[in-house]
Design a protein around this motif. Sequence first.
Motif, PDB file in Angstrom:
ATOM      1  N   SER A  52       0.920  -1.369  -0.036  1.00  0.00           N
ATOM      2  CA  SER A  52       0.089   0.000  -0.159  1.00  0.00           C
ATOM      3  C   SER A  52       0.863   1.185   0.125  1.00  0.00           C
ATOM      4  CB  SER A  52      -0.991   0.094   1.212  1.00  0.00           C
ATOM      5  OG  SER A  52      -0.156  -0.227   2.273  1.00  0.00           O
ATOM      6  N   CYS A  53       2.013   1.262   0.611  1.00  0.00           N
ATOM      7  CA  CYS A  53       2.932   2.346   0.392  1.00  0.00           C
ATOM      8  C   CYS A  53       3.338   2.688  -0.752  1.00  0.00           C
ATOM      9  CB  CYS A  53       4.359   2.133   1.240  1.00  0.00           C
ATOM     10  SG  CYS A  53       5.386   0.791   0.675  1.00  0.00           S
ATOM     11  N   LEU A  56       0.289   4.499  -2.491  1.00  0.00           N
ATOM     12  CA  LEU A  56      -0.021   5.951  -1.798  1.00  0.00           C
ATOM     13  C   LEU A  56       1.081   6.760  -2.541  1.00  0.00           C
ATOM     14  CD1 LEU A  56      -0.897   8.069   0.211  1.00  0.00           C
ATOM     15  CD2 LEU A  56       0.828   6.943   1.753  1.00  0.00           C
ATOM     16  N   LYS A  60       0.669  10.371  -4.457  1.00  0.00           N
ATOM     17  CA  LYS A  60       1.432  11.543  -4.120  1.00  0.00           C
ATOM     18  C   LYS A  60       2.463  12.150  -5.402  1.00  0.00           C
ATOM     19  CE  LYS A  60      -0.161  11.993  -0.076  1.00  0.00           C
ATOM     20  NZ  LYS A  60      -0.713  13.167   0.303  1.00  0.00           N
TER      21      LYS A  60
END
Length: 122
Positions: A52-53, A56, A60
């Motif tokens: 999930s990082c 994300l 971003k």
Amino acid sequence: MTADEIMDCGIPVDDVSASAILTVESALEYVRANTNLEFDLNDIDSIKALPSCVKLFVVKYNELISRETGIASESIAGMSQSFETGDKDALLYSLLSSLCGQYVNAAQFECVPRIGRYVNGR
């Protein structure tokens, strides 16, 4: 990739235009080049399996790339302006390091020892 594939991968991008799709693909290429994560850009299941990082970071990355540098704020009565001149390359790597630090390649920077301050001992 298509807009539906991006949404199926769990990457919540607001604007799913053609340029946003290219930006998502570019972000995934950036992740693949600067981390030890191995995935295939053409295999949707491979992208779905990303942490999930990373997803994300892609969101971003999209926000950071679409942000324009230049005047950040302006006031008319006080005659004040602030400018944003941040280097996007450094911001992208910093963002990747902060979100996906455990996967970032450590060999990004090379340390070179200083030989000597003075030539011929002077």
